[in-house]
Structures are given as C-alpha cells and as structure tokens.
Design an enzyme around this catalytic site. Structure first.
Site, mmCIF file in Angstrom:
data_model
loop_
_atom_site.group_PDB
_atom_site.id
_atom_site.type_symbol
_atom_site.label_atom_id
_atom_site.label_comp_id
_atom_site.label_asym_id
_atom_site.label_seq_id
_atom_site.Cartn_x
_atom_site.Cartn_y
_atom_site.Cartn_z
ATOM 1 N N HIS A 38 -28.296 -49.716 -35.323
ATOM 2 C CA HIS A 38 -27.001 -48.094 -34.157
ATOM 3 C C HIS A 38 -27.629 -48.408 -32.728
ATOM 4 O O HIS A 38 -28.180 -47.585 -32.700
ATOM 5 C CB HIS A 38 -26.795 -47.571 -35.515
ATOM 6 C CG HIS A 38 -25.245 -47.368 -35.149
ATOM 7 N ND1 HIS A 38 -24.501 -47.937 -35.633
ATOM 8 C CD2 HIS A 38 -25.071 -46.155 -34.886
ATOM 9 C CE1 HIS A 38 -23.188 -47.814 -35.339
ATOM 10 N NE2 HIS A 38 -24.062 -46.466 -34.696
ATOM 11 N N SER A 59 -19.302 -47.209 -32.269
ATOM 12 C CA SER A 59 -19.696 -47.103 -33.061
ATOM 13 C C SER A 59 -17.935 -46.185 -33.360
ATOM 14 O O SER A 59 -17.051 -47.044 -33.877
ATOM 15 C CB SER A 59 -20.539 -45.908 -33.482
ATOM 16 O OG SER A 59 -21.342 -45.077 -34.331
ATOM 17 N N GLU A 63 -28.304 -52.123 -38.679
ATOM 18 C CA GLU A 63 -27.206 -51.189 -38.017
ATOM 19 C C GLU A 63 -27.838 -49.709 -39.138
ATOM 20 O O GLU A 63 -27.956 -48.396 -38.397
ATOM 21 C CB GLU A 63 -25.631 -51.445 -38.551
ATOM 22 C CG GLU A 63 -25.143 -51.893 -37.315
ATOM 23 C CD GLU A 63 -24.895 -51.737 -36.205
ATOM 24 O OE1 GLU A 63 -25.071 -50.846 -35.761
ATOM 25 O OE2 GLU A 63 -24.558 -52.683 -35.785
#
Length: 540
Positions: free
Chosen positions: A455, A227, A339
């Site tokens: 995610h 990320s 995600e």
C-alpha cells in the site's frame, strides 16, 4: 462503535503506516503571509478571484502554495459546507505550504507542518502561466483514512513537467470533516456529514474559476487519489453534487470501501461521540466550542468507509456503480501487488470491508488451525469458509505465513473489489486497469521491509516525497518505470487513454488485460482476475 481505548490502540498502530505513508515536512511554514508592495525580483505573479498571489520558480515551471479555496471553517463555520474564500489586498505570498488540517500526532511521525482548523488550502504546479495554454489539469486528493495527511506531502513538479497543471488539496479530516450528528444539519433531517468531501468539491469549483490563470483548462480536469483519496474519487464519480466538475478519474488503491454506512448509524455514533467530548446536551453550540485537540484525540483512527448522507452520497458507491448512476467519464483504476502487507506484517491489522480490524501476523510456526482462525477472525467468516480460503491459499505455497495471510486479504479486500469496479463500468466508459508490481520499490516510509509492492508504494513513482524518513532514490530501471507511469497518467489526463509507445496499455475487457506496472517494462496480464481468485471471492 469501538470504545475509546480500542480506538486509541488502533491509532497508535495505524500511525506507523497511515501517517508514515505521508510524513510531515517539519520545516513548512504557515500559509497566508501577505506581502505588501510590489513583486520581488522575477517571482511569478498570478491574479485570481481572491486577489494576487506570488509563487516560486521550480524545475521546468512554477509552483503556488497555500492558496485558499474556501473561507476558514472555524467558529460558526465549523461543520458547515465550505464558504467562498475571503478576499485579500496586496500580494499574497504563495511560496509556502498552508497549514494542514488537524489530525493525530505521534512522536515518530509528526503530522505535516503546522496544523490549524484554517486549513482549506491547495497548491498548484504548472509548466506555464499562459492563460490560453489549456493544459490538462490533475487534481490530487491525498489518503490517510480521512483522518490524516496533507497536500504538502505531494510535490507535483515532475508530473507538471509532463504537461499537466497539478493541484493538490487539503480537506477537513477526522471529526471536523466526517462527524455525523443531527444537530449539525443545516435543516432538520438534512445532511450532517462528509464535510471533507464537500471541501473537495469546493476545490474543484475553485479550479473551474481560476485554473485558466495557471495555464490550465477547466474543461479538461482529471480527479485522482490514493487510498482514502481513491475512495474520494469514487465518491465524486457517484455524487450528484460533483457532476460536471471533472472529465476523467484515477483511482489508486481506493476500491476497498464500496459499501458506506447509513446516516442513522453514523448519527448514532455522533451522539455517543458528543457525550464523550462533554456535550451531553447534544447541541451544535456545545460541539462548536469543543477544543480541536479533544476532537482529534477522541475520534476513531479512520473515517472509512464513509456515510450515505443523502446529499454528497445518496447511496453507497458500489450500489450506485451497479445501477449505472455515475459520471460516465474514462477511469484509470488499479492496486498494488500486496496491499495488505504493510498492515498485516507491520501492525497486526488488516483492511477488511473498508475498516481496520485486528489481524495478528502469523509467525513462522503458525499451524493450519491457527491460520484458519486468523482468516475467520479478520474476514468475519464461518469456520467452513475460512477452511476453504486456507485451502485456496495454503501456507505451503508461500515462503512465510505472513505472506499467505496478506496475499489472500489483498485479493479479497483490494484486488477483486477493483476488478468489480472495472466490470461495473467498463461497458459504459473507457476503463484502464493496472497492478503496480515493482517488488523492489523503496520502502521509504517503513525502512527495511519485505520485498513487495504494498500500500502506497507507487506514489513515489508519480510524486516526489522528499520528507520520507527513509528517502531512497530510484534506481535506473525504476526511474524508467516512473517516467513511463507519469507519462501514462499525463496521457490519460490529456485524452482519456494512458497508452504510449513506451507503455502500451489495452483497455479493460471484462476479464483480462490488466497492465502489470513492473520495471523496467510493463507487461499485460491476460488472466488477472483468475490469478487473484476473484470468482472464488465473489462466490463467498
């Protein structure tokens, strides 16, 4: 820039995902305790440039926590480039993690352990302490939107057992790490941003100077992150200031922010921020006396996509990659299956263009017109373009409307930008692409959730995260996948190629050959870009 109320609303929502992705170890004690006298028992001791440190034995190796890689960035050093760490006498206790950098707090998801501006610590996990071992080194930068998280949430013991020396790093967050204001520049017109990225560079220089003493090879360093940590890796790929500090790079879910904003825009926000925290005189002296709690409370929830400051970043990441201005080192780059699901379904937010925007999750009765309106709102596109997108991702093709919206946003904001990065660099350096597709991955930070890899789902397959609120052990097939992934990451760090007998992994060839990381046996996807409509998104 959003008003304060909007920023607080975003923070309250994002906390449930971004903070929850890396929940605190409430029992961690502050780093830096000094032990006067001799080593107690058989605890491992290492002599580094700042002094002597005493770590602990862990499964298959050793761990050293809370090692200072820079001086405390406090007082006159607040908003200054990191300075060399202060030396100490005697033996420094390295059995406990250091304080995490200041960040927002929420009742359900407290930040990692104690917090302090004195937070520039790193941790080392190693299978050996032989200075001549020359083990490959993996340096991990955590995610959290550049405003949250800490290195203590990533236990590198299992990765180290595959032959790596693993280093996890704290870096300044939020206003303390990413505020741009002309008064903070070292010289008039100079850089006044990206202190968190400067911290990461200081940590990489520490690795160059010290990692041999932990069995690592300073000439065999891989930087990795997820990320915002993946954005960091890409930033170092294109930063002249990071040249020569690493030999390979791993980006996990980090290609969603390729277009950074100009310094003038960031400094304009910095002026409004200074007004908000009581520094209408716009001076560095005033800003350096603002309480940390005020800086944290009044700063936006995320500092992504970042700023072209002229020093760390001389141009946007995407522009630099397109121009070939990047470190020509092997790259391992990938995303997760869906995600955006954790954001859209859980928060009514989405990651779009590197920033978080409102995204009402459509309910079971969502109409086509409502669906198209949500697409237009989130992506900032015309009604005609939203209609074309809805036709490409029709509600009828998905069991739930929320999956339709999260899938198209994932393709637009994560998958296809990752493919773009692969296409930009694969002609110049070895490039390996993946999609993490284990839809049964335990939702250890969200509890009961849709059965999709979203995610951060892959992190638990690489690092132990024992403080997750819904800790769930991997099943046997997942353990097999996790072992194969750790070995692939270790192989890549050791030689620039993740392939092994257990996980054959072809190099990215421009349009296909993306490895689907699915349990129990990964599979090669030879039509990856097409299946995610990347030509469609590129044409929009």
């Amino acid at each position: 820039m959003n008003a304060t109320r909007s920023r607080h609303a975003l923070r309250a929502a994002l906390c449930a995902a971004l903070v929850a992705l890396t929940v605190a170890n409430a029992g961690a004690a502050a780093a830096g305790r000094r032990v006067a006298g001799a080593v107690v028992g058989a605890a491992p001791v290492v002599h580094i440039e700042g002094g002597t440190v005493q770590g602990v034995h862990v499964g298959g190796g050793y761990a050293f926590h809370g090692l200072p890689y820079a001086a405390p960035p406090v007082g006159s050093l607040r908003w200054r480039p990191p300075q060399p760490p202060v030396r100490w006498k005697g033996i420094r206790d390295a059995s406990q993690y250091g304080a995490s950098c200041p960040q927002p707090t929420e009742p359900l998801f407290e930040p990692p352990g104690p917090q302090s501006e004195d937070c520039l610590f790193l941790n080392v996990s190693t299978p050996t302490l032989r200075p001549d071992a020359k083990r490959p080194v993996l340096v991990w930068f955590h995610g959290g939107g550049f405003t949250e998280d800490g290195s203590l949430n990533y236990d590198g013991t299992k990765l180290a057992a595959d032959g790596l020396v693993v280093v996890t790093v704290n870096y300044r967050l939020g206003a303390l790490g990413f505020l741009a204001h002309s008064a903070l520049a070292v010289r008039p017109g100079g850089a006044s941003e990206n202190y968190g990225l400067m911290d990461q560079q200081a940590a990489l220089r520490w690795v160059q100077d010290n990692i041999r003493r932990f069995g690592g090879d300073p000439h065999d360093v891989t930087i990795a992150g997820q990320s915002a940590g993946g954005v960091s890796v890409l930033a170092h790929l294109v930063s002249p200031e990071s040249h020569g500090l690493f030999q390979r790079a791993i980006v996990e879910s980090g290609a969603f922010a390729l277009d950074q904003i100009p310094r003038t825009s960031a400094e304009a926000f910095g002026q409004s921020f200074a007004d908000e925290v009581g520094c209408s005189d716009q001076t560095a002296a005033c800003l350096r006396h603002v309480p940390v709690s005020t800086l944290v409370a009044d700063f936006p929830t995320a500092a992504i996509p970042g700023v072209v400051d002229g020093k760390v970043l001389t141009q946007s990441i995407g522009s630099a990659l397109a121009a070939g201005r990047f470190a020509h080192v092997p790259l391992l780059n990938g995303v997760n299956q869906n995600e955006e699901l954790i954001f859209v379904a859980g928060l009514g937010l989405a990651v779009s263009g590197g920033t978080f925007v409102p995204a009402p999750a459509p309910g079971s009765g969502t109409s086509e017109s409502e669906y198209e309106g949500e697409i237009a709102s989130v992506l900032g596109v015309s009604a005609a373009r939203a209609s074309a997108i809805a036709a490409r991702y029709p509600l009828s093709a998905f069991p739930l409307p929320v999956l339709a919206l999260s899938t198209l946003l994932s393709d637009a904001n994560f998958v296809c930008p990752a493919v773009q990065v692969d296409n930009l660099i694969s002609g110049k350096v070895p490039t390996f692409a993946y999609e993490f597709d284990d839809g049964t991955a335990p939702p250890i930070f969200t509890g009961p959730f849709y059965p999709f890899a979203t995610h951060s789902s892959e992190i638990q397959y690489l690092f132990d995260q024992p403080n997750a609120p819904y800790a769930t052990p991997l099943n046997p097939d997942q353990e097999t996948l996790a072992a194969g992934m750790r070995q692939a990451w270790a192989n890549f760090a050791a030689g620039g190629d993740p392939a092994s007998a257990a996980v054959p992994w072809p190099a990215f060839n421009g349009t296909s050959d993306v490895l689907s990381l699915v349990e129990p046996q990964p599979q090669v996807d030879t039509a990856y870009a097409a299946s995610h409509n990347c030509s469609f998104w590129a044409a929009g």
